[in-house]
Design a protein around this motif. Structure first.
Motif, PDB file in Angstrom:
ATOM      1  N   LYS A 179      52.515  30.967  31.538  1.00 27.46           N
ATOM      2  CA  LYS A 179      52.475  29.809  32.385  1.00 27.46           C
ATOM      3  C   LYS A 179      51.047  29.542  32.498  1.00 27.46           C
ATOM      4  O   LYS A 179      49.991  30.262  32.229  1.00 27.46           O
ATOM      5  N   GLY A 180      50.587  28.364  32.814  1.00 31.84           N
ATOM      6  CA  GLY A 180      49.369  27.815  32.815  1.00 31.84           C
ATOM      7  C   GLY A 180      49.515  26.150  32.995  1.00 31.84           C
ATOM      8  O   GLY A 180      50.612  25.830  33.066  1.00 31.84           O
ATOM      9  N   THR A 181      48.631  25.565  33.039  1.00 35.53           N
ATOM     10  CA  THR A 181      48.369  24.079  33.274  1.00 35.53           C
ATOM     11  C   THR A 181      47.480  23.501  32.077  1.00 35.53           C
ATOM     12  O   THR A 181      46.425  24.130  31.744  1.00 35.53           O
ATOM     13  N   VAL A 182      47.780  22.548  31.503  1.00 33.58           N
ATOM     14  CA  VAL A 182      47.067  22.112  30.394  1.00 33.58           C
ATOM     15  C   VAL A 182      46.737  20.670  30.913  1.00 33.58           C
ATOM     16  O   VAL A 182      47.428  19.801  31.310  1.00 33.58           O
ATOM     17  N   LEU A 183      45.333  20.520  30.996  1.00 35.30           N
ATOM     18  CA  LEU A 183      44.676  19.159  31.288  1.00 35.30           C
ATOM     19  C   LEU A 183      44.698  18.406  30.121  1.00 35.30           C
ATOM     20  O   LEU A 183      44.175  18.804  28.884  1.00 35.30           O
ATOM     21  N   PRO A 184      44.713  17.070  30.248  1.00 36.17           N
ATOM     22  CA  PRO A 184      44.622  16.001  29.031  1.00 36.17           C
ATOM     23  C   PRO A 184      43.097  16.295  28.370  1.00 36.17           C
ATOM     24  O   PRO A 184      42.069  16.388  29.052  1.00 36.17           O
ATOM     25  N   GLY A 207      45.370  21.029  23.492  1.00 36.79           N
ATOM     26  CA  GLY A 207      44.843  21.219  22.087  1.00 36.79           C
ATOM     27  C   GLY A 207      44.368  22.887  21.761  1.00 36.79           C
ATOM     28  O   GLY A 207      44.275  23.256  20.989  1.00 36.79           O
ATOM     29  N   ASP A 208      43.933  23.289  23.090  1.00 35.12           N
ATOM     30  CA  ASP A 208      43.621  24.688  22.847  1.00 35.12           C
ATOM     31  C   ASP A 208      44.904  25.679  22.548  1.00 35.12           C
ATOM     32  O   ASP A 208      46.018  25.455  23.032  1.00 35.12           O
ATOM     33  N   ILE A 209      44.467  26.922  21.995  1.00 33.66           N
ATOM     34  CA  ILE A 209      45.394  27.786  21.525  1.00 33.66           C
ATOM     35  C   ILE A 209      45.054  29.076  22.352  1.00 33.66           C
ATOM     36  O   ILE A 209      44.090  29.698  22.302  1.00 33.66           O
ATOM     37  N   VAL A 210      46.146  29.216  23.275  1.00 33.15           N
ATOM     38  CA  VAL A 210      45.762  30.638  24.017  1.00 33.15           C
ATOM     39  C   VAL A 210      46.841  31.850  23.054  1.00 33.15           C
ATOM     40  O   VAL A 210      47.794  31.618  22.806  1.00 33.15           O
ATOM     41  N   LYS A 211      45.965  33.010  23.373  1.00 34.22           N
ATOM     42  CA  LYS A 211      46.581  34.046  22.455  1.00 34.22           C
ATOM     43  C   LYS A 211      46.570  35.300  23.925  1.00 34.22           C
ATOM     44  O   LYS A 211      45.588  35.285  24.461  1.00 34.22           O
ATOM     45  N   GLY A 212      47.803  35.968  24.016  1.00 33.33           N
ATOM     46  CA  GLY A 212      48.092  36.930  24.805  1.00 33.33           C
ATOM     47  C   GLY A 212      48.861  38.092  24.359  1.00 33.33           C
ATOM     48  O   GLY A 212      49.435  37.992  23.259  1.00 33.33           O
ATOM     49  N   ASP A 213      48.877  38.957  25.141  1.00 34.98           N
ATOM     50  CA  ASP A 213      50.112  40.016  24.840  1.00 34.98           C
ATOM     51  C   ASP A 213      50.755  40.741  26.119  1.00 34.98           C
ATOM     52  O   ASP A 213      50.222  40.561  27.038  1.00 34.98           O
ATOM     53  N   PHE A 214      51.707  41.436  25.980  1.00 34.03           N
ATOM     54  CA  PHE A 214      52.563  41.988  26.818  1.00 34.03           C
ATOM     55  C   PHE A 214      52.595  43.627  26.422  1.00 34.03           C
ATOM     56  O   PHE A 214      52.845  43.702  25.244  1.00 34.03           O
ATOM     57  N   PHE A 225      51.621  37.092  21.382  1.00 28.59           N
ATOM     58  CA  PHE A 225      52.173  35.707  21.341  1.00 28.59           C
ATOM     59  C   PHE A 225      50.898  34.724  21.274  1.00 28.59           C
ATOM     60  O   PHE A 225      49.851  35.219  21.396  1.00 28.59           O
ATOM     61  N   SER A 226      51.115  33.623  20.800  1.00 28.55           N
ATOM     62  CA  SER A 226      50.220  32.554  20.923  1.00 28.55           C
ATOM     63  C   SER A 226      50.860  31.154  21.383  1.00 28.55           C
ATOM     64  O   SER A 226      52.083  31.035  21.027  1.00 28.55           O
ATOM     65  N   PHE A 227      50.247  30.598  22.243  1.00 29.98           N
ATOM     66  CA  PHE A 227      50.639  29.164  22.520  1.00 29.98           C
ATOM     67  C   PHE A 227      49.810  28.319  22.380  1.00 29.98           C
ATOM     68  O   PHE A 227      48.592  28.075  22.654  1.00 29.98           O
ATOM     69  N   ASN A 228      50.433  26.969  21.765  1.00 29.93           N
ATOM     70  CA  ASN A 228      49.596  25.952  21.159  1.00 29.93           C
ATOM     71  C   ASN A 228      49.881  24.957  22.323  1.00 29.93           C
ATOM     72  O   ASN A 228      50.953  24.464  22.655  1.00 29.93           O
ATOM     73  N   SER A 229      48.625  24.290  22.831  1.00 22.18           N
ATOM     74  CA  SER A 229      49.103  23.487  23.981  1.00 22.18           C
ATOM     75  C   SER A 229      48.949  22.047  23.595  1.00 22.18           C
ATOM     76  O   SER A 229      48.965  21.243  24.577  1.00 22.18           O
ATOM     77  N   ARG A 230      48.996  21.662  22.318  1.00 25.24           N
ATOM     78  CA  ARG A 230      48.693  20.467  21.701  1.00 25.24           C
ATOM     79  C   ARG A 230      50.268  19.629  22.243  1.00 25.24           C
ATOM     80  O   ARG A 230      51.284  20.105  22.029  1.00 25.24           O
ATOM     81  N   GLY A 231      49.966  18.454  22.733  1.00 29.23           N
ATOM     82  CA  GLY A 231      51.343  17.802  23.420  1.00 29.23           C
ATOM     83  C   GLY A 231      51.849  18.288  24.728  1.00 29.23           C
ATOM     84  O   GLY A 231      53.068  18.109  24.986  1.00 29.23           O
ATOM     85  N   LYS A 232      51.225  19.264  25.458  1.00 27.17           N
ATOM     86  CA  LYS A 232      52.087  19.953  26.434  1.00 27.17           C
ATOM     87  C   LYS A 232      51.188  19.864  27.769  1.00 27.17           C
ATOM     88  O   LYS A 232      50.963  20.976  28.654  1.00 27.17           O
TER      89      LYS A 232
END
Length: 151
Positions: free
Chosen positions: A143-148, A64-71, A112-119
């Motif tokens: 890349k990363g790990t999403v915990l329930p 459910g967390d949203i990660v924001k990052g950049d290159f 970019f943003s990554f929405n981890s909901r359901g991932k």
């Protein structure tokens, strides 16, 4: 036979009449200048792209967390770097890329943003850039790990 000879003479006559104009008189000076400029740009080669990192590692997060990052994107070539499209491997990752050309020696940022909901679990998403580099496409990873989520 007489008909064939007449047709042959008629075709030959048309060829002689139509070839009176010199082909060089039809060439426009502006077209020559444009072609010279184009050839000069081509001789410089394609844009050369480099990144501050090939992958963004976001570590471990909760579903459910949203990660924001950049290159950071660098143009190491001698011509402008143009990114025409940035496409993520799924709808959970949304890239925002520089729409303006990146001049030689300059840099720009792709966010970019990554929405981890359901991932849940390990995630390895890609962002494919369509560019004017020699390869034509470049791939970045998120890349990363999403915990329930705890209930």
């Amino acid at each position: 036979m007489k008909k064939i000879t007449i047709i042959y003479i008629a075709i030959l006559g048309l060829a002689v009449i139509s070839c009176k104009e010199n082909a060089t008189s039809k060439v426009k000076e502006t077209n020559l200048e444009t072609a010279k400029e184009r050839d000069a740009k081509i001789s410089l080669g394609s844009a050369i792209i480099e990144f501050d990192k090939p992958a963004f590692e976001f570590g471990t997060i909760t579903e459910g967390d949203i990660v924001k990052g950049d290159f950071t994107i660098y143009n190491k070539g001698k011509v402008d770097l143009v990114i025409t499209k940035a496409k993520a491997s799924c709808g959970c990752t949304v890239p925002v890329w520089p729409k303006e050309a990146i001049k030689p020696g300059d840099s720009a940022v792709l966010k970019f943003s990554f929405n981890s909901r359901g991932k849940r679990g390990n995630n390895n998403k890609s962002i494919t850039l369509t560019t004017n580099t020699e390869k034509g496409t470049e791939i970045l990873r998120v890349k990363g790990t999403v915990l329930p989520k705890e209930k």
